[in-house]
Structure formats: structure tokens, C-alpha cells
Motif scaffolding. Sequence first.
Motif, mmCIF file in Angstrom:
data_model
loop_
_atom_site.group_PDB
_atom_site.id
_atom_site.type_symbol
_atom_site.label_atom_id
_atom_site.label_comp_id
_atom_site.label_asym_id
_atom_site.label_seq_id
_atom_site.Cartn_x
_atom_site.Cartn_y
_atom_site.Cartn_z
ATOM 1 N N TRP A 189 -1.964 -5.503 -0.803
ATOM 2 C CA TRP A 189 -0.952 -5.493 -1.865
ATOM 3 C C TRP A 189 -0.772 -6.866 -2.487
ATOM 4 N N ASP A 190 -0.713 -7.900 -1.633
ATOM 5 C CA ASP A 190 -0.495 -9.245 -2.169
ATOM 6 C C ASP A 190 -1.637 -9.679 -3.093
ATOM 7 N N THR A 204 8.064 -10.013 -5.927
ATOM 8 C CA THR A 204 7.377 -9.178 -4.937
ATOM 9 C C THR A 204 6.444 -10.004 -4.047
ATOM 10 N N LEU A 236 6.994 -10.133 -11.127
ATOM 11 C CA LEU A 236 5.849 -10.276 -10.220
ATOM 12 C C LEU A 236 6.173 -11.227 -9.070
ATOM 13 N N THR A 246 -1.202 -7.883 -6.319
ATOM 14 C CA THR A 246 -0.119 -8.524 -7.087
ATOM 15 C C THR A 246 -0.634 -9.793 -7.765
ATOM 16 N N LYS A 274 -2.567 -8.953 -10.777
ATOM 17 C CA LYS A 274 -1.665 -8.639 -11.900
ATOM 18 C C LYS A 274 -1.104 -9.919 -12.514
#
Length: 421
Positions: A48-49, A90, A87, A52, A55
Motif C-alpha cells: 500500500w505504501d 495516509t 496523500l 501511495t 500516486k
Amino acid sequence: MDKIIIEGGRRLKGEVDISGSKNAVLPIMAAALLTEEESVVTNVPSLWDVHTMVKLLRSLGAKAILENGCLKVKPGKNLKPLAPYKLVKTMRASVCVLGPLLARLGEAEVSLPGGCAIGPRPIDLHLKGLEALNAEIMIEHGYVKVRAKTKLRGSEIYLGGGYGSSVLATDNVMMAATLAYGKTVIENAACEPEVVDLAKFLRKMGAKIVGEGSPRIEIEGVRKLHGAEHQVIPDRIEAGTFLYAAAITGGDILVRKMEPSHLNAVIDKLHQAGVRVEKFKNSARVRKNGRLKPVDITTLPYPAFPTDLQAQAMALATVTPGISVITEKIYPNRFMHVPELGRMGAKVFLEGPSAIVHGVKKLSGAPVMASDLRASAALVLAGLVAEGATEVQRVYHLDRGYENLEQKLTSLGASIRREKE
Ligand code: EPU
């Protein structure tokens, strides 16, 4: 939201491959912003990191494509200096775009990372370092704005406070200094292998850096950097988690594609605990060797015992006969796993930054709540050895930093599955 269900009591056996390092790849992705050219990074874990960060790079105007562990980043000429709240909130590691954006664009605006389950995580050292490179800093409306007064200028910087060193502050200053005018010396630099990996990538981009891995890093600024190719180092925290998984289940695992020398302090503590670890070139075999013995552990900056394995070490201590004392010196409040382990029958008493762990004969499976990445890993380890079923809720914490954890544990013989809540 997903949850993980583990039926405890199975000895883990077999071989497992370790993925690329989360904490190495995140700053390397930020460093790719230091040039307009394309960089290619391999051994990138699908986490996930990392998604992220992809993104974030895109929102800054870079092209970023991640396919089958290979990441291509092409920042181009038109980068934007703004890393938005949606962003950054998170993922705190977003803060490591500060140095590269400042160096490339002369300015950067990054949302201030907010609260964190593992305790206060200020960024004063990042700012102190960038200020010493001739940047001015403003904090406004929840954002930190940095701007080069004229050009960034090399400087001698003591990057410390009342604690040890800072990994991401060292990264940020090192990245900004690569394009500053003249020489920068960072004293009290973090020595973690992830900082060394970043320095290697920067050197491949044309940066002039010496001393990484020691507390004194010297950087001679250059006019321009270019695209580079780099393979990310193995994740030492994932590897350490599997060493603890073997130890806690009385198993026998060959952990492959890891770097044993990055885990010397951890392997030493496992030996003291009565766990046999044989080191090979890029792997380690771990087996329980008779009765477990209690050990005292203090987390400190590398090369000492890492804070990111404190919770996993505590899981082992909960089922080790006798009393183990675990002291957390990096994040003195990083004990969110303690009450959850307590729900499984563990006896842990907190005294300031120390946890006094009285080993119990058995843990019993229970529904538990993950609070941060490493706390979640500890709950999974406890679940592997507990009697009955353990349900770990809020699994998204695990997905931030462990690639294919259930698949890897299943292949070692664990009974573990994911369910939608
Ligand atoms: N600190 C300050 N001021 C600063 C920076 C840090 O006081 O400006 C303090 C922190 O509060 C902490 C200590 O210095 O007490 C060390 O923090 P550090 O800055 O080294 O942490 P970080 O760079 O933000 C990285 C890892 C963490 C890991 C720590 C310590 C990444 C992306 N994150 O964070 O990883 O725990 O170093 O080794 O590299 C994890 O993977 O679960 C994780 C939390």
C-alpha cells in the motif's frame, strides 16, 4: 475492511522469499524526482505504501508505472511542488519528497504529517537540515513550505537532537545536498541499510556521496543528476518477522533472498533466546533449539535492535518462560500491541518505555485489533502459536508493509486466511 483469521498451533516449515525493502524503496522513489530523466527500480514490493508513493509521484506531475516489481519513474520537466494532505495523511514517508522537490524546483510545499499510532513523530530535524542548506521554512495552514533563499548551498550540519539519528531526515538532507552548491557534511547521520541503499542509487544518478553507513556523510553538490537503474535491498524487517515466526512456532524455516548482516543484533538476541540461526550468503535457516530463554532487548538506531521488530520480539517473549524486559528507545509509546496481546492471555506490564513480559504457557486465540504495521505483525505471530482462532482486524495496516503475508505463511504450513468483514 478485511480481517485475517489464524488457527494457531502449527509448526512452520519450509522456505520463504523476502521481498524488496519498503523503507528503502520509498525514499528511492522520491529521489527519482531529482532528474527529469527516467529511472528504473527493480525488486519493488507491491505494498500500500508503495502504491501511495506512486500516486504521490503522479500528483507531482511525474510518470510512474509499477509492473511486476519493476518501477519506472520519469519526472519530466514540469514537476509541481505540492504534496497534498490527502496523500500525505495516509503515509508519513511522503515527507521525503521535501528534499528532492526543493533541490529540483527551489521550492516545495508538503502537508505536515499528522498524528501517528506509534507516538509523536516530529520533522524538526528535516527542517533544521534543509535550513542549513540555505532554505527558508514556513509553516502555514497545515503545510510546510520550504524555499531556497537564492541557491541551495552546502553546509556542515549536525543532524541530531536529544535522541539518536533520524532516517528520513538524513535521506531528505542527503537528497537536497546532491544538487546544492558546494560541499555538505551531515554529522550524526542515520546508518541504517536503507540510507546506504539510497546513497547507492543517488551515486548511480551521478551524485557525489561518501561515508553512507557511518555517522558522517559527505556530499559534493553537482549541477545535474541523470536517470539510473537500481535493485532495492531485501526488507530486513520482513526477514526478521519470519525469523520470529519460526522461533515462536518451534519451526524450521530457510529465509531466502535476505541479507543476514542487516540483522546481526536480531540474530544475536534470537541465539540468546535459544533459537538457532545459521547465516548463509543471502539466506538464514532458523530452528528452535530446545527450551526458549528470556532475553532483555533495547531498541536503538542501527546497528542495534530495530524498533520495527520490537513488537514481534515481544510476541515471542510472551510465550518464553521467565521474565523478559523490552525497552523502546526510538518511540517510547510504541506499545499499542500490548493490550491486544493481553486479550490473548499475555502478561505484559508497562513501566515507562519498558515492557516487562512474564512468559505464559499458552496464548489463547481472540479477536484483536491491529493498530500499526508492526503491531499487526506481532498479533499475527501470536495467533500462529495461540490455542484456537485469532481474528486480526484492520488488516490494512499489514498491507502497508508486508507483501503476500498470508500466502507466504500458508506455504510454510500456517492456517491463515483473509475474510471481508
Ligand atoms: N525524530 C525527531 N525529529 C525529527 C525526526 C525524527 O524528533 O525531525 C525522532 C522520532 O520521533 C523518533 C526518532 O527521531 O523518536 C527516530 O525517527 P526517524 O526519523 O529515524 O524515523 P523515520 O525516518 O520517520 C523510519 C522508518 C520507520 C522506522 C524509523 C526508525 C521509513 C519510511 N520509516 O522512520 O519505519 O520505525 O525510521 O527506524 O523509513 C515502519 O516501517 O513500520 C516504520 C515505522
